[in-house]
Design an enzyme around this catalytic site. Structure first.
Site, PDB file in Angstrom:
ATOM      1  N   ASP A  24     -12.236  64.454  26.069  1.00  0.00           N
ATOM      2  CA  ASP A  24     -11.699  64.100  24.755  1.00  0.00           C
ATOM      3  C   ASP A  24     -11.747  62.596  24.510  1.00  0.00           C
ATOM      4  OD1 ASP A  24      -9.845  63.669  26.810  1.00  0.00           O
ATOM      5  OD2 ASP A  24      -8.144  63.775  25.430  1.00  0.00           O
ATOM      6  N   ARG A  33     -17.745  54.318  28.625  1.00  0.00           N
ATOM      7  CA  ARG A  33     -18.295  55.131  29.724  1.00  0.00           C
ATOM      8  C   ARG A  33     -19.826  55.125  29.673  1.00  0.00           C
ATOM      9  NH1 ARG A  33     -13.509  54.822  30.820  1.00  0.00           N
ATOM     10  NH2 ARG A  33     -11.972  56.468  30.516  1.00  0.00           N
ATOM     11  N   GLU A 177       1.492  64.086  27.418  1.00  0.00           N
ATOM     12  CA  GLU A 177       0.944  63.204  28.455  1.00  0.00           C
ATOM     13  C   GLU A 177       1.547  61.803  28.382  1.00  0.00           C
ATOM     14  OE1 GLU A 177      -3.236  62.253  28.087  1.00  0.00           O
ATOM     15  OE2 GLU A 177      -3.342  61.510  30.141  1.00  0.00           O
ATOM     16  N   LYS A 219       1.232  66.850  31.178  1.00  0.00           N
ATOM     17  CA  LYS A 219       0.110  66.169  31.834  1.00  0.00           C
ATOM     18  C   LYS A 219       0.663  64.875  32.402  1.00  0.00           C
ATOM     19  CE  LYS A 219      -4.575  64.443  31.228  1.00  0.00           C
ATOM     20  NZ  LYS A 219      -5.888  64.828  30.727  1.00  0.00           N
ATOM     21  N   SER A 261      -6.470  61.744  36.130  1.00  0.00           N
ATOM     22  CA  SER A 261      -6.972  61.017  37.300  1.00  0.00           C
ATOM     23  C   SER A 261      -6.752  59.514  37.160  1.00  0.00           C
ATOM     24  CB  SER A 261      -8.437  61.359  37.591  1.00  0.00           C
ATOM     25  OG  SER A 261      -9.286  61.087  36.499  1.00  0.00           O
ATOM     26  N   GLY A 262      -6.746  59.003  35.946  1.00  0.00           N
ATOM     27  CA  GLY A 262      -6.271  57.650  35.680  1.00  0.00           C
ATOM     28  C   GLY A 262      -7.001  56.492  36.354  1.00  0.00           C
ATOM     29  N   GLY A 263      -8.227  56.730  36.833  1.00  0.00           N
ATOM     30  CA  GLY A 263      -8.954  55.657  37.501  1.00  0.00           C
ATOM     31  C   GLY A 263      -8.995  55.812  39.013  1.00  0.00           C
ATOM     32  N   ARG A 292     -12.300  61.344  34.089  1.00  0.00           N
ATOM     33  CA  ARG A 292     -13.262  60.634  34.943  1.00  0.00           C
ATOM     34  C   ARG A 292     -13.519  61.353  36.260  1.00  0.00           C
ATOM     35  NH1 ARG A 292     -10.105  55.172  33.987  1.00  0.00           N
ATOM     36  NH2 ARG A 292      -8.600  56.742  33.310  1.00  0.00           N
TER      37      ARG A 292
HETATM   38  P1  13P Z   1      -8.663  60.581  33.293  1.00  0.00           P
HETATM   39  O1  13P Z   1      -8.573  61.741  34.254  1.00  0.00           O
HETATM   40  O2  13P Z   1     -10.020  59.933  33.282  1.00  0.00           O
HETATM   41  O3  13P Z   1      -7.515  59.627  33.435  1.00  0.00           O
HETATM   42  O4  13P Z   1      -8.558  61.198  31.826  1.00  0.00           O
HETATM   43  C1  13P Z   1      -7.619  62.154  31.556  1.00  0.00           C
HETATM   44  C2  13P Z   1      -7.153  62.021  30.172  1.00  0.00           C
HETATM   45  O5  13P Z   1      -7.228  62.932  29.388  1.00  0.00           O
HETATM   46  C3  13P Z   1      -6.539  60.752  29.765  1.00  0.00           C
HETATM   47  O6  13P Z   1      -5.925  60.901  28.535  1.00  0.00           O
END
Ligand code: 13P
Length: 336
Positions: A24, A33, A177, A219, A261-263, A292
């Site tokens: 998304d 990216r 989230e 999330k 995953s956040g990096g 990611r």
């Molecule tokens: P990441 O797993 O790359 O952090 O992305 C998840 C996401 O939807 C962030 O809003």
């Protein structure tokens, strides 16, 4: 839509051994990216790349749903099949990102608040008509000197709760989230404190807005050392502290928690989820909603040779789905 129907969707999103693929990215994030791997960020390239991901053979073995962006949910395969139809054929639940990103929080330097509530009811109505079953809203909490402020946490959680109530009114499962960023040199204890304060505020706000917890998915970001912290916590420490934080703040009634995953590296994101599930059973299924950590291997391959590496890129996505699916059961091993 009844609460039972919302609950059914939420449960299907976190079915055993399954998780979500987040695709998304806004066009601006997608450009970042694509720039990193030398792909031009045109509408056709974004469409072709999302088609590659969504048409990966066997994707639904470990993927329950995918989060799309406004542009993507309106797009189709090259043969004209709408992506939402393709997902239904694949057995993958369509989701949609509905926030409009962050802006600086006035009066609070270094902090942001997420926008997108104005006109949200009408947008949700349209997304539900197109076929979305769940919707995501991301709030962003920065850790730094004297931040986050209580005001920033409250403003973001209030917006999350307003959006969640609107989702349920329109028959969509809200995926709430509140992302505590990994950026900074803070240690894991600081991340714990900030995440705990954020989740407390979030669930308080959800109750105040009459959001049905049984029809909501969280999330979450993991409790983890800041990216630049010299003392990086171990996999076990991350798993233990994340679990402690969630157990202290999240009602058992919630149908499931998925992580971003956040990096984190692909392997770290998988190892952390696996470690948490090995420490179970827990009050809720714990799974993934990685962007990611699901895509980066595939994106690199596709960028090198869009036609020649097409199948290899799809195999890379399938492999990441399989590994994270195993981690959602606490059955992953490095060699899997
Ligand atoms: P990441 O797993 O790359 O952090 O992305 C998840 C996401 O939807 C962030 O809003």
């Amino acid at each position: 839509m009844s609460i039972e129907q919302l609950q059914d969707i939420a449960r299907a999103m976190v079915a055993p051994g399954k998780g979500i693929i987040a695709i998304d990215e806004s066009n601006a994030t997608c450009k970042k990216r694509f720039d990193a791997v030398g792909v031009e960020c045109t509408e056709e390239n974004r469409r072709a790349y999302r088609e590659l991901l969504l048409s990966t053979p066997g994707l639904s073995e470990h993927i329950s749903g995918a989060i799309l962006y406004d542009e993507t949910i309106r797009q189709s395969r090259k043969d004209g099949t709408p992506f939402v139809k393709l997902m239904e054929q694949q057995g993958i639940i369509p989701g949609i990102k509905v926030d409009k990103g962050t802006v600086p929080l006035a009066g609070f330097p270094g902090e942001v608040v997420t926008e997108g509530l104005d006109g949200l009811r009408q947008r949700l109505e349209e997304y539900a008509r197109i076929g979305a079953k769940f919707a995501k809203w991301r709030a962003v909490i920065h850790i730094g000197e004297d931040i986050p402020s209580g005001t920033c946490i409250e403003a973001n959680c209030h917006a999350l709760a307003r959006y969640a109530a609107l989702c349920q009114e329109q028959g969509l499962v809200p995926m709430v989230e509140p992302e505590v960023l990994m950026d900074g040199d803070h240690d894991i204890e600081v991340c714990y404190d900030v995440t705990e304060a954020t989740l407390r505020s979030l669930f308080g706000a959800l109750y105040e807005q009459n959001v049905m917890i049984e029809g909501t998915i969280l999330k979450a970001s993991m409790v983890i050392s800041g990216k630049d912290c010299p003392q990086q916590a171990t996999v076990e420490e991350v798993a233990e502290m994340t679990l402690r934080c969630l157990k202290a703040t999240v009602p058992a009634l919630l149908p499931g928690i998925v992580f971003l995953s956040g990096g984190q590296s692909d392997e770290a994101a998988t190892a952390h989820l696996d470690a948490m599930n090995r420490m179970g059973p827990h009050p809720w299924p714990l799974s993934f909603s990685y962007g990611r950590a699901m895509q980066q291997a595939a994106l690199k391959l596709w960028a090198q040779d869009m036609t020649g590496n097409y199948a290899a890129a799809q195999r890379a996505v399938a492999q990441r789905a399989r590994e994270n699916g195993l981690a959602a059961l606490g059955k992953w091993s490095k060699a899997a």
